[in-house]
Design an enzyme around this catalytic site. Structure first.
Site, PDB file in Angstrom:
ATOM      1  N   HIS A 104       0.784  -1.133  -0.074  1.00  0.00           N
ATOM      2  CA  HIS A 104       0.048   0.062  -0.050  1.00  0.00           C
ATOM      3  C   HIS A 104       0.922   1.203  -0.127  1.00  0.00           C
ATOM      4  O   HIS A 104       1.975   1.351   0.602  1.00  0.00           O
ATOM      5  CB  HIS A 104      -0.883  -0.069   1.292  1.00  0.00           C
ATOM      6  CG  HIS A 104      -1.783   1.079   1.206  1.00  0.00           C
ATOM      7  ND1 HIS A 104      -1.494   2.178   1.580  1.00  0.00           N
ATOM      8  CD2 HIS A 104      -3.256   1.031   0.970  1.00  0.00           C
ATOM      9  CE1 HIS A 104      -2.679   2.853   2.007  1.00  0.00           C
ATOM     10  NE2 HIS A 104      -3.891   2.223   1.503  1.00  0.00           N
ATOM     11  N   ASP A 181       3.049  -4.678   7.911  1.00  0.00           N
ATOM     12  CA  ASP A 181       1.825  -4.101   7.712  1.00  0.00           C
ATOM     13  C   ASP A 181       0.400  -4.940   7.739  1.00  0.00           C
ATOM     14  O   ASP A 181       0.307  -5.697   6.858  1.00  0.00           O
ATOM     15  CB  ASP A 181       1.719  -3.260   6.510  1.00  0.00           C
ATOM     16  CG  ASP A 181       0.466  -2.651   5.960  1.00  0.00           C
ATOM     17  OD1 ASP A 181      -0.570  -2.699   6.677  1.00  0.00           O
ATOM     18  OD2 ASP A 181       0.378  -1.974   4.979  1.00  0.00           O
ATOM     19  N   GLN A 184      -4.752  -5.358   6.983  1.00  0.00           N
ATOM     20  CA  GLN A 184      -5.586  -6.316   6.227  1.00  0.00           C
ATOM     21  C   GLN A 184      -5.736  -7.686   6.925  1.00  0.00           C
ATOM     22  O   GLN A 184      -6.288  -8.677   6.674  1.00  0.00           O
ATOM     23  CB  GLN A 184      -5.554  -6.330   4.810  1.00  0.00           C
ATOM     24  CG  GLN A 184      -5.473  -5.147   3.898  1.00  0.00           C
ATOM     25  CD  GLN A 184      -7.178  -4.503   4.169  1.00  0.00           C
ATOM     26  OE1 GLN A 184      -8.116  -5.442   4.215  1.00  0.00           O
ATOM     27  NE2 GLN A 184      -7.214  -3.402   3.616  1.00  0.00           N
ATOM     28  N   LYS A 207     -10.633  -1.069  10.496  1.00  0.00           N
ATOM     29  CA  LYS A 207     -10.750  -2.324   9.240  1.00  0.00           C
ATOM     30  C   LYS A 207     -10.962  -3.527  10.170  1.00  0.00           C
ATOM     31  O   LYS A 207     -11.200  -4.380   9.854  1.00  0.00           O
ATOM     32  CB  LYS A 207      -9.361  -2.474   8.655  1.00  0.00           C
ATOM     33  CG  LYS A 207      -9.255  -1.403   7.512  1.00  0.00           C
ATOM     34  CD  LYS A 207      -7.931  -1.627   6.770  1.00  0.00           C
ATOM     35  CE  LYS A 207      -7.391  -0.184   6.023  1.00  0.00           C
ATOM     36  NZ  LYS A 207      -8.134   0.150   5.150  1.00  0.00           N
ATOM     37  N   CYS A 345      -4.742   2.216  -3.641  1.00  0.00           N
ATOM     38  CA  CYS A 345      -3.389   2.759  -3.182  1.00  0.00           C
ATOM     39  C   CYS A 345      -2.137   2.003  -3.506  1.00  0.00           C
ATOM     40  O   CYS A 345      -1.443   1.959  -2.695  1.00  0.00           O
ATOM     41  CB  CYS A 345      -3.708   3.295  -1.675  1.00  0.00           C
ATOM     42  SG  CYS A 345      -4.743   4.426  -1.273  1.00  0.00           S
TER      43      CYS A 345
HETATM   44  N1  7TS Z   1      -2.029  -1.045   4.558  1.00  0.00           N
HETATM   45  C1  7TS Z   1      -2.668  -1.560   3.971  1.00  0.00           C
HETATM   46  C2  7TS Z   1      -2.478  -3.065   3.416  1.00  0.00           C
HETATM   47  C3  7TS Z   1      -4.162  -0.988   3.848  1.00  0.00           C
HETATM   48  O1  7TS Z   1      -5.120  -1.886   3.069  1.00  0.00           O
HETATM   49  C4  7TS Z   1      -4.643   0.244   4.163  1.00  0.00           C
HETATM   50  C5  7TS Z   1      -5.884   0.853   4.056  1.00  0.00           C
HETATM   51  C6  7TS Z   1      -3.237   0.956   4.701  1.00  0.00           C
HETATM   52  C7  7TS Z   1      -2.211   0.212   4.889  1.00  0.00           C
HETATM   53  C8  7TS Z   1      -3.617   2.381   5.290  1.00  0.00           C
HETATM   54  O2  7TS Z   1      -4.709   2.294   6.458  1.00  0.00           O
HETATM   55  P1  7TS Z   1      -5.166   3.585   7.128  1.00  0.00           P
HETATM   56  O3  7TS Z   1      -6.312   3.143   8.091  1.00  0.00           O
HETATM   57  O4  7TS Z   1      -4.022   4.159   7.779  1.00  0.00           O
HETATM   58  O5  7TS Z   1      -5.611   4.524   5.874  1.00  0.00           O
HETATM   59  N2  7TS Z   1      -6.288   0.475   2.712  1.00  0.00           N
HETATM   60  C9  7TS Z   1      -7.444   0.967   2.354  1.00  0.00           C
HETATM   61  C10 7TS Z   1      -8.068   0.179   1.164  1.00  0.00           C
HETATM   62  O6  7TS Z   1      -7.829  -0.916   0.642  1.00  0.00           O
HETATM   63  N3  7TS Z   1      -9.234   0.872   0.718  1.00  0.00           N
HETATM   64  O7  7TS Z   1      -9.237   2.025   1.616  1.00  0.00           O
HETATM   65  C11 7TS Z   1      -8.196   1.865   2.577  1.00  0.00           C
END
Ligand code: 7TS
Length: 387
Positions: A104, A181, A184, A207, A345
Protein backbone atom coordinates in the site's frame (compact mmCIF):
# COMPACT_ATOMS: atom_id res chain seq x y z
CA UNK A 1 -36.97 1.68 -5.45
CA UNK A 2 -34.15 1.79 -2.94
CA UNK A 3 -32.30 -1.49 -2.98
CA UNK A 4 -30.95 -3.06 0.22
CA UNK A 5 -27.28 -2.28 0.65
CA UNK A 6 -24.81 -5.05 -0.10
CA UNK A 7 -21.65 -3.77 1.48
CA UNK A 8 -18.59 -5.43 -0.03
CA UNK A 9 -15.99 -2.74 0.64
CA UNK A 10 -14.72 -4.10 3.93
CA UNK A 11 -11.06 -3.78 2.98
CA UNK A 12 -11.58 -0.01 2.85
CA UNK A 13 -13.41 0.06 6.17
CA UNK A 14 -15.78 -2.21 8.06
CA UNK A 15 -19.22 -1.41 9.48
CA UNK A 16 -19.35 -1.01 13.25
CA UNK A 17 -21.21 -3.38 15.59
CA UNK A 18 -23.75 -1.72 17.90
CA UNK A 19 -21.60 -2.83 20.84
CA UNK A 20 -18.69 -0.71 19.55
CA UNK A 21 -20.94 2.30 18.90
CA UNK A 22 -22.47 1.98 22.39
CA UNK A 23 -19.08 1.75 24.10
CA UNK A 24 -17.85 4.79 22.18
CA UNK A 25 -20.99 6.79 22.97
CA UNK A 26 -20.79 5.72 26.59
CA UNK A 27 -17.42 7.44 26.92
CA UNK A 28 -18.84 10.75 25.65
CA UNK A 29 -22.08 10.42 27.60
CA UNK A 30 -20.82 9.10 30.92
CA UNK A 31 -17.09 9.62 31.36
CA UNK A 32 -15.88 12.39 29.08
CA UNK A 33 -12.67 13.76 30.59
CA UNK A 34 -9.06 14.01 29.54
CA UNK A 35 -6.76 11.19 30.57
CA UNK A 36 -3.49 10.80 32.49
CA UNK A 37 -3.79 14.21 34.12
CA UNK A 38 -6.81 14.77 36.33
CA UNK A 39 -6.99 13.58 39.90
CA UNK A 40 -10.76 13.88 39.67
CA UNK A 41 -12.88 10.76 39.45
CA UNK A 42 -14.07 11.28 35.89
CA UNK A 43 -10.54 11.63 34.54
CA UNK A 44 -9.49 8.52 36.41
CA UNK A 45 -12.42 6.59 35.02
CA UNK A 46 -11.58 7.70 31.46
CA UNK A 47 -7.91 6.86 31.98
CA UNK A 48 -8.83 3.42 33.22
CA UNK A 49 -11.09 2.73 30.23
CA UNK A 50 -8.40 3.96 27.83
CA UNK A 51 -5.65 1.90 29.47
CA UNK A 52 -7.84 -1.23 29.67
CA UNK A 53 -8.16 -1.03 25.90
CA UNK A 54 -4.39 -1.08 25.66
CA UNK A 55 -4.37 -4.32 27.65
CA UNK A 56 -7.09 -5.85 25.45
CA UNK A 57 -4.95 -5.03 22.41
CA UNK A 58 -1.78 -6.32 24.05
CA UNK A 59 -3.51 -9.64 24.74
CA UNK A 60 -5.08 -9.73 21.28
CA UNK A 61 -1.68 -9.76 19.55
CA UNK A 62 0.12 -11.39 22.47
CA UNK A 63 2.65 -8.60 23.02
CA UNK A 64 5.03 -9.05 25.92
CA UNK A 65 3.90 -5.89 27.70
CA UNK A 66 1.42 -3.04 27.39
CA UNK A 67 4.30 -0.59 26.99
CA UNK A 68 4.81 -2.12 23.52
CA UNK A 69 1.36 -0.93 22.38
CA UNK A 70 1.32 2.63 21.02
CA UNK A 71 -1.95 4.31 20.05
CA UNK A 72 -1.71 6.11 16.71
CA UNK A 73 -4.18 7.43 14.14
CA UNK A 74 -3.90 4.23 12.13
CA UNK A 75 -1.60 2.06 10.04
CA UNK A 76 -0.36 5.05 8.05
CA UNK A 77 0.74 6.95 11.12
CA UNK A 78 2.27 3.83 12.68
CA UNK A 79 4.49 3.27 9.64
CA UNK A 80 5.40 6.96 9.48
CA UNK A 81 6.33 6.84 13.15
CA UNK A 82 8.78 4.00 12.59
CA UNK A 83 10.21 5.52 9.40
CA UNK A 84 10.68 8.89 11.10
CA UNK A 85 11.93 7.75 14.47
CA UNK A 86 13.68 4.40 13.99
CA UNK A 87 14.52 5.23 10.38
CA UNK A 88 16.06 8.67 10.90
CA UNK A 89 18.15 7.32 13.75
CA UNK A 90 19.40 4.13 12.13
CA UNK A 91 19.37 4.47 8.34
CA UNK A 92 22.53 5.91 6.83
CA UNK A 93 23.77 6.79 3.36
CA UNK A 94 24.08 3.74 1.12
CA UNK A 95 21.83 1.56 3.32
CA UNK A 96 18.99 -0.39 1.77
CA UNK A 97 15.38 -0.89 2.82
CA UNK A 98 13.35 -3.76 1.37
CA UNK A 99 9.62 -3.64 0.67
CA UNK A 100 7.52 -5.55 -1.90
CA UNK A 101 5.64 -4.74 -5.10
CA UNK A 102 2.29 -5.26 -3.39
CA UNK A 103 2.68 -2.58 -0.71
CA UNK A 104 0.00 0.00 0.00
CA UNK A 105 1.30 3.54 -0.63
CA UNK A 106 1.50 3.99 3.13
CA UNK A 107 4.22 1.33 3.21
CA UNK A 108 6.07 2.83 0.25
CA UNK A 109 6.06 6.61 0.56
CA UNK A 110 7.38 6.96 4.16
CA UNK A 111 10.36 4.74 3.24
CA UNK A 112 10.89 6.62 -0.01
CA UNK A 113 10.93 9.91 1.91
CA UNK A 114 13.44 8.45 4.37
CA UNK A 115 15.64 7.13 1.54
CA UNK A 116 15.59 10.54 -0.17
CA UNK A 117 16.62 12.24 3.07
CA UNK A 118 19.39 9.75 3.87
CA UNK A 119 20.57 8.90 0.38
CA UNK A 120 19.56 5.31 1.03
CA UNK A 121 18.02 2.90 -1.45
CA UNK A 122 14.59 1.29 -1.63
CA UNK A 123 14.68 -2.28 -2.95
CA UNK A 124 11.50 -4.04 -4.04
CA UNK A 125 10.68 -7.77 -3.96
CA UNK A 126 8.82 -8.68 -7.17
CA UNK A 127 5.61 -10.72 -7.25
CA UNK A 128 4.68 -13.57 -9.61
CA UNK A 129 1.60 -13.70 -11.87
CA UNK A 130 -0.49 -15.17 -9.05
CA UNK A 131 0.36 -12.17 -6.90
CA UNK A 132 2.72 -13.95 -4.52
CA UNK A 133 6.06 -12.65 -3.32
CA UNK A 134 8.93 -14.40 -5.12
CA UNK A 135 10.87 -15.55 -2.08
CA UNK A 136 14.05 -16.40 -4.02
CA UNK A 137 14.16 -12.78 -5.18
CA UNK A 138 13.98 -11.66 -1.57
CA UNK A 139 16.90 -13.96 -0.80
CA UNK A 140 18.84 -12.29 -3.62
CA UNK A 141 17.97 -8.75 -2.52
CA UNK A 142 18.94 -9.14 1.10
CA UNK A 143 22.60 -8.35 1.83
CA UNK A 144 24.90 -6.56 4.27
CA UNK A 145 23.56 -3.17 3.10
CA UNK A 146 19.98 -4.11 4.03
CA UNK A 147 19.01 -2.31 7.24
CA UNK A 148 15.23 -2.71 7.35
CA UNK A 149 12.44 -4.81 5.86
CA UNK A 150 8.80 -3.64 5.81
CA UNK A 151 6.21 -5.97 4.33
CA UNK A 152 2.47 -6.19 4.06
CA UNK A 153 1.07 -9.24 5.87
CA UNK A 154 -2.04 -9.48 3.63
CA UNK A 155 -2.52 -7.45 0.47
CA UNK A 156 -5.52 -5.12 0.22
CA UNK A 157 -5.52 -5.32 -3.58
CA UNK A 158 -4.80 -9.00 -4.18
CA UNK A 159 -5.79 -10.69 -0.96
CA UNK A 160 -2.45 -12.52 -0.85
CA UNK A 161 -1.26 -13.63 2.57
CA UNK A 162 2.51 -13.35 2.61
CA UNK A 163 4.88 -15.89 4.22
CA UNK A 164 5.84 -13.36 6.85
CA UNK A 165 7.35 -15.84 9.31
CA UNK A 166 9.78 -17.02 6.65
CA UNK A 167 10.61 -13.42 5.72
CA UNK A 168 11.21 -12.49 9.36
CA UNK A 169 13.39 -15.54 10.02
CA UNK A 170 15.58 -14.85 6.99
CA UNK A 171 15.90 -11.13 7.80
CA UNK A 172 16.76 -11.94 11.43
CA UNK A 173 19.52 -14.29 10.31
CA UNK A 174 21.13 -11.08 8.97
CA UNK A 175 20.14 -9.14 12.10
CA UNK A 176 17.70 -7.00 10.15
CA UNK A 177 14.49 -5.82 11.83
CA UNK A 178 11.13 -6.43 10.13
CA UNK A 179 7.97 -4.35 10.22
CA UNK A 180 4.62 -5.87 9.25
CA UNK A 181 1.75 -3.88 7.80
CA UNK A 182 -1.10 -5.91 9.29
CA UNK A 183 -3.92 -3.54 8.25
CA UNK A 184 -5.68 -6.31 6.30
CA UNK A 185 -4.44 -9.25 8.37
CA UNK A 186 -5.66 -8.53 11.91
CA UNK A 187 -9.31 -9.17 11.15
CA UNK A 188 -8.66 -12.50 9.41
CA UNK A 189 -5.61 -14.11 10.97
CA UNK A 190 -4.69 -14.74 14.57
CA UNK A 191 -1.60 -12.66 15.20
CA UNK A 192 0.94 -13.55 17.85
CA UNK A 193 3.77 -11.03 17.70
CA UNK A 194 5.99 -13.11 19.97
CA UNK A 195 5.59 -16.20 17.84
CA UNK A 196 6.08 -14.20 14.63
CA UNK A 197 8.99 -12.39 16.28
CA UNK A 198 8.30 -9.26 14.17
CA UNK A 199 10.00 -6.09 15.36
CA UNK A 200 7.13 -3.74 14.53
CA UNK A 201 3.52 -4.29 13.49
CA UNK A 202 0.89 -1.76 12.42
CA UNK A 203 -2.88 -1.89 12.06
CA UNK A 204 -5.94 0.36 11.98
CA UNK A 205 -9.04 0.16 14.17
CA UNK A 206 -11.52 0.89 11.41
CA UNK A 207 -10.75 -2.25 9.39
CA UNK A 208 -11.25 -4.30 12.53
CA UNK A 209 -14.88 -3.24 13.15
CA UNK A 210 -13.62 -0.38 15.34
CA UNK A 211 -13.67 3.41 14.94
CA UNK A 212 -11.73 5.49 12.42
CA UNK A 213 -8.87 7.70 13.58
CA UNK A 214 -7.34 5.10 15.89
CA UNK A 215 -4.70 2.48 15.22
CA UNK A 216 -1.84 0.62 16.76
CA UNK A 217 1.88 0.44 16.51
CA UNK A 218 3.36 -2.59 18.20
CA UNK A 219 7.12 -2.42 18.71
CA UNK A 220 9.55 -4.60 20.61
CA UNK A 221 10.40 -2.82 23.82
CA UNK A 222 14.16 -2.67 23.14
CA UNK A 223 13.56 -0.86 19.83
CA UNK A 224 11.00 1.54 21.31
CA UNK A 225 13.29 2.33 24.26
CA UNK A 226 16.13 3.25 21.92
CA UNK A 227 14.01 5.33 19.52
CA UNK A 228 13.62 9.11 19.81
CA UNK A 229 10.09 10.51 20.18
CA UNK A 230 8.07 11.04 17.02
CA UNK A 231 6.21 14.17 18.13
CA UNK A 232 6.72 16.54 21.04
CA UNK A 233 4.01 17.86 23.32
CA UNK A 234 1.93 17.03 26.34
CA UNK A 235 1.90 13.56 27.92
CA UNK A 236 5.15 12.46 26.22
CA UNK A 237 7.39 14.34 28.65
CA UNK A 238 8.73 13.63 32.09
CA UNK A 239 10.21 17.07 32.82
CA UNK A 240 10.42 20.23 30.72
CA UNK A 241 12.65 23.26 31.19
CA UNK A 242 13.61 25.75 28.49
CA UNK A 243 17.05 24.21 28.47
CA UNK A 244 16.08 20.57 28.29
CA UNK A 245 13.26 18.05 28.21
CA UNK A 246 13.30 14.51 29.47
CA UNK A 247 10.80 12.09 28.04
CA UNK A 248 8.07 10.00 29.59
CA UNK A 249 8.37 6.24 29.79
CA UNK A 250 6.85 3.89 27.22
CA UNK A 251 4.30 3.89 25.73
CA UNK A 252 3.60 7.56 26.54
CA UNK A 253 6.87 8.74 24.95
CA UNK A 254 5.19 8.15 21.58
CA UNK A 255 1.75 9.51 22.45
CA UNK A 256 2.06 13.29 22.41
CA UNK A 257 -1.12 15.28 22.97
CA UNK A 258 -4.67 14.25 23.79
CA UNK A 259 -5.32 10.98 21.97
CA UNK A 260 -8.53 9.69 20.43
CA UNK A 261 -9.82 8.45 23.78
CA UNK A 262 -13.23 7.36 22.51
CA UNK A 263 -11.54 5.69 19.54
CA UNK A 264 -9.21 3.69 21.76
CA UNK A 265 -12.13 2.56 23.91
CA UNK A 266 -14.08 1.67 20.76
CA UNK A 267 -11.16 -0.35 19.41
CA UNK A 268 -10.97 -2.32 22.65
CA UNK A 269 -14.72 -2.99 22.33
CA UNK A 270 -14.30 -4.13 18.72
CA UNK A 271 -11.68 -6.66 19.77
CA UNK A 272 -13.90 -7.94 22.57
CA UNK A 273 -16.68 -8.34 20.03
CA UNK A 274 -14.48 -10.19 17.54
CA UNK A 275 -13.06 -12.48 20.19
CA UNK A 276 -16.54 -13.45 21.29
CA UNK A 277 -17.28 -14.61 17.74
CA UNK A 278 -13.80 -16.07 17.29
CA UNK A 279 -11.32 -14.96 14.68
CA UNK A 280 -11.10 -18.49 13.30
CA UNK A 281 -14.89 -18.57 12.78
CA UNK A 282 -14.74 -15.21 11.00
CA UNK A 283 -11.89 -16.43 8.79
CA UNK A 284 -13.75 -19.66 8.02
CA UNK A 285 -16.87 -17.74 7.00
CA UNK A 286 -14.96 -15.25 4.85
CA UNK A 287 -13.05 -18.06 3.14
CA UNK A 288 -16.35 -19.71 2.21
CA UNK A 289 -17.58 -16.44 0.69
CA UNK A 290 -14.30 -15.98 -1.18
CA UNK A 291 -14.36 -19.51 -2.58
CA UNK A 292 -18.00 -19.20 -3.61
CA UNK A 293 -17.48 -15.78 -5.24
CA UNK A 294 -14.26 -16.83 -6.98
CA UNK A 295 -15.98 -19.82 -8.51
CA UNK A 296 -19.05 -17.78 -9.55
CA UNK A 297 -17.11 -15.02 -11.33
CA UNK A 298 -14.70 -17.44 -13.00
CA UNK A 299 -17.37 -18.28 -15.59
CA UNK A 300 -17.94 -14.64 -16.58
CA UNK A 301 -16.67 -13.78 -20.02
CA UNK A 302 -13.66 -11.47 -20.21
CA UNK A 303 -13.22 -11.35 -16.44
CA UNK A 304 -9.70 -11.76 -15.13
CA UNK A 305 -9.08 -12.23 -11.42
CA UNK A 306 -6.09 -10.21 -10.22
CA UNK A 307 -4.61 -12.09 -7.29
CA UNK A 308 -4.87 -15.87 -7.34
CA UNK A 309 -2.45 -16.72 -4.56
CA UNK A 310 -2.83 -20.04 -2.78
CA UNK A 311 -3.34 -18.30 0.55
CA UNK A 312 -5.76 -15.38 0.53
CA UNK A 313 -7.96 -13.27 2.77
CA UNK A 314 -11.49 -12.37 1.64
CA UNK A 315 -10.53 -10.03 -1.19
CA UNK A 316 -11.62 -10.58 -4.79
CA UNK A 317 -10.06 -8.18 -7.30
CA UNK A 318 -10.91 -8.45 -10.97
CA UNK A 319 -10.73 -6.70 -14.28
CA UNK A 320 -13.22 -6.90 -17.17
CA UNK A 321 -11.63 -6.91 -20.60
CA UNK A 322 -13.97 -4.33 -22.12
CA UNK A 323 -15.45 -2.48 -19.16
CA UNK A 324 -13.62 0.17 -17.14
CA UNK A 325 -13.63 -0.57 -13.38
CA UNK A 326 -15.31 2.76 -12.67
CA UNK A 327 -18.24 1.76 -14.88
CA UNK A 328 -18.40 -1.53 -12.99
CA UNK A 329 -18.48 0.32 -9.66
CA UNK A 330 -21.10 2.82 -10.81
CA UNK A 331 -23.33 0.13 -12.32
CA UNK A 332 -23.11 -2.04 -9.20
CA UNK A 333 -23.93 0.99 -7.06
CA UNK A 334 -27.27 1.25 -8.92
CA UNK A 335 -27.83 -2.36 -7.88
CA UNK A 336 -27.15 -1.46 -4.26
CA UNK A 337 -23.75 -3.16 -4.22
CA UNK A 338 -20.82 -1.24 -2.72
CA UNK A 339 -17.44 -2.40 -4.00
CA UNK A 340 -14.29 -0.38 -4.49
CA UNK A 341 -12.82 0.42 -7.87
CA UNK A 342 -9.50 2.11 -8.47
CA UNK A 343 -5.86 1.47 -7.74
CA UNK A 344 -6.51 0.83 -4.02
CA UNK A 345 -3.44 2.93 -3.13
CA UNK A 346 -1.23 0.33 -4.81
CA UNK A 347 -0.30 2.02 -8.09
CA UNK A 348 2.99 0.14 -8.63
CA UNK A 349 1.08 -3.13 -8.22
CA UNK A 350 -1.49 -2.08 -10.85
CA UNK A 351 1.41 -1.39 -13.21
CA UNK A 352 2.83 -4.85 -12.47
CA UNK A 353 -0.46 -6.42 -13.55
CA UNK A 354 -0.87 -4.08 -16.51
CA UNK A 355 -4.25 -2.74 -15.43
CA UNK A 356 -5.22 0.89 -14.70
CA UNK A 357 -7.37 -0.20 -11.78
CA UNK A 358 -9.36 -3.17 -10.54
CA UNK A 359 -12.83 -3.77 -9.16
CA UNK A 360 -12.57 -5.19 -5.68
CA UNK A 361 -15.14 -6.96 -3.56
CA UNK A 362 -13.95 -7.56 -0.01
CA UNK A 363 -15.86 -9.61 2.53
CA UNK A 364 -16.58 -9.04 6.18
CA UNK A 365 -17.98 -11.28 8.91
CA UNK A 366 -21.58 -10.13 8.29
CA UNK A 367 -21.66 -10.79 4.52
CA UNK A 368 -23.70 -13.68 3.14
CA UNK A 369 -23.79 -16.03 0.16
CA UNK A 370 -27.01 -14.29 -0.95
CA UNK A 371 -25.10 -11.01 -1.11
CA UNK A 372 -22.42 -12.61 -3.26
CA UNK A 373 -25.26 -13.72 -5.57
CA UNK A 374 -26.44 -10.10 -5.85
CA UNK A 375 -22.88 -9.11 -6.81
CA UNK A 376 -22.57 -11.84 -9.41
CA UNK A 377 -26.01 -11.07 -10.90
CA UNK A 378 -24.96 -7.42 -11.13
CA UNK A 379 -21.81 -8.43 -12.99
CA UNK A 380 -23.88 -10.54 -15.38
CA UNK A 381 -26.08 -7.52 -16.12
CA UNK A 382 -22.95 -5.46 -16.79
CA UNK A 383 -21.84 -8.04 -19.33
CA UNK A 384 -25.25 -7.85 -21.04
CA UNK A 385 -25.07 -4.04 -21.23
CA UNK A 386 -21.39 -3.55 -22.04
CA UNK A 387 -20.43 -6.95 -23.39
N1 7TS B 1 -1.91 -0.90 4.55
C1 7TS B 1 -2.84 -1.67 3.95
C2 7TS B 1 -2.51 -3.07 3.54
C3 7TS B 1 -4.11 -1.15 3.74
O1 7TS B 1 -5.04 -1.92 3.16
C4 7TS B 1 -4.41 0.17 4.13
C5 7TS B 1 -5.74 0.82 3.84
C6 7TS B 1 -3.41 0.91 4.79
C7 7TS B 1 -2.17 0.34 4.96
C8 7TS B 1 -3.65 2.27 5.32
O2 7TS B 1 -4.53 2.22 6.38
P1 7TS B 1 -5.09 3.55 7.07
O3 7TS B 1 -6.13 3.06 8.00
O4 7TS B 1 -3.94 4.20 7.73
O5 7TS B 1 -5.65 4.38 5.94
N2 7TS B 1 -6.39 0.26 2.74
C9 7TS B 1 -7.49 0.77 2.12
C10 7TS B 1 -8.14 0.11 1.07
O6 7TS B 1 -7.81 -0.96 0.61
N3 7TS B 1 -9.17 0.87 0.67
O7 7TS B 1 -9.22 1.96 1.43
C11 7TS B 1 -8.18 1.92 2.34
Amino acid sequence: MVKPLVYLDNAATTQKPQYVIDKTNNYYEKMNANIHRGVHALSQEATEAFESSRIIIKNFINALGKNEIIFTRGTTESINLVASSYGRKNIKEGDEIIISTMEHHSNIVPWQMLCAEKNAKLRVIPVNDEGEIIFEEFEKLINEKTKFVSIVYASNSLGTVNPVKKIIDLAHSYNIPVMLDAAQAVNHLKIDVQQLDCDFLAFSGHKLYGPTGIGILYGKVNHLEAMPPYQGGGDMISKVTFEETTYNELPHKFEAGTPDIAGAIGLGAAIEYIEKIGLENIAYHENLLLEYATKAVSDLQGLRIIGTAKEKIGVLSFHFENVHPHDVGTFLDFEGVAIRTGHHCTQPLMRRFNVPATSRASFGMYNTIEEVDVLVNGLKKILEVFG
